[in-house]
Scaffold this active site. Sequence first.
Site, short mmCIF file in Angstrom:
data_model
loop_
_atom_site.label_atom_id
_atom_site.label_comp_id
_atom_site.label_asym_id
_atom_site.label_seq_id
_atom_site.Cartn_x
_atom_site.Cartn_y
_atom_site.Cartn_z
N ASP A 74 10.12 5.28 5.23
CA ASP A 74 8.94 4.21 4.56
C ASP A 74 9.64 2.88 4.89
O ASP A 74 10.46 2.53 4.37
CB ASP A 74 9.01 4.51 3.02
N ASP A 85 8.40 8.58 0.24
CA ASP A 85 8.68 7.68 -1.36
C ASP A 85 10.01 8.27 -1.92
O ASP A 85 10.53 7.68 -2.56
CB ASP A 85 7.59 8.03 -1.99
N GLU A 90 5.60 6.50 7.43
CA GLU A 90 4.46 6.24 6.63
C GLU A 90 3.14 5.88 7.70
O GLU A 90 1.98 6.29 7.45
CB GLU A 90 4.66 5.77 5.65
N THR A 128 4.67 -2.11 -1.05
CA THR A 128 3.79 -2.86 -0.11
C THR A 128 3.03 -3.97 -1.10
O THR A 128 2.85 -5.07 -0.69
CB THR A 128 2.90 -2.17 0.75
N ILE A 183 8.29 -0.04 4.32
CA ILE A 183 8.23 -0.89 3.01
C ILE A 183 7.84 -0.19 1.79
O ILE A 183 6.42 0.34 1.79
CB ILE A 183 7.40 -2.32 3.20
N ASP A 184 8.62 0.28 1.01
CA ASP A 184 7.97 0.89 -0.20
C ASP A 184 7.98 -0.20 -1.43
O ASP A 184 9.04 -0.58 -1.58
CB ASP A 184 9.28 2.12 -0.79
#
Length: 275
Positions: free
Chosen positions: A94, A222, A67, A99, A96-97
């Site tokens: 990802d 995601d 990402e 954030t 940190i999904d």
Amino acid sequence: MHDRFSGVAEAAAREAGHLIRERIGRAREVGEKTSNVDLVTEVDKQSEAVIRTELLAAFPEHKILGEEGVAPGSAASAEALNKALSAEYLWIVDPIDGTTNFVHGLPGCTVSIALAHRGEVIVGVIYDPLRDEMFTASRNQGAFLNGTPISVSKEDNLGVSLLATGFPGDKEWAREVNLRGMVALSPICRNIRAIGSAALHLAYVACGRLSGFWEIDLNAWDMAAGSLLVQEAGGTVTNTAGVDYSLDVRHIAASNGLIHTELIRALKQSDATGL
């Protein structure tokens, strides 16, 4: 070979998760991408760097789509994915999904790592470092939570189903579309949750904590790992019109399978598919 892929991905997710656990609610640099709900921090970038280092050390010939290496916005994300899909092995990351949760110190931040072989997801790992929950799946080998097999829930109609969705970053179009779905579904399902992490929603569908999940205008990172988790746990993953999931899907519907037809019908009837 899947075991080695999965093992490396789990190790990378744990290392990145350690950063999240240490720094949640204490990010020093908070920036906006497409809007004030589409955030990025220095920890997102550090987490992705850690994951890239781990993956490339083990598989130097593989490609990585992360990402934080892609320009903001739906069009840029779709273009980056399209260019990357030519790779034989493509890691989709990802760091940190969730954030926004991370910035506010709210639990619900995960690391999501998937591996696609010639465009098909074959390994998916989602790690919630705050609960120390590692969700893993390999194509045709089942889905697991901390090593224990998981399966989707048994609700067979929307009336007894707990659903989840999100609030897309695009406030001018996608959020309005998603809200139409919420308005249509909330009177006919048991309830709706919005945890703030699409990856976590998908993991929760896979392990039966949620009956179903839908959201408009998501990116490949995601959904890639979570889509495999749901499938390997016995569920169904499509776009919001009911067409089978592939990596270029941006509007997703995932469920235990038993409620999927009802869910898709409600989204279509309320003009909430985004398509």
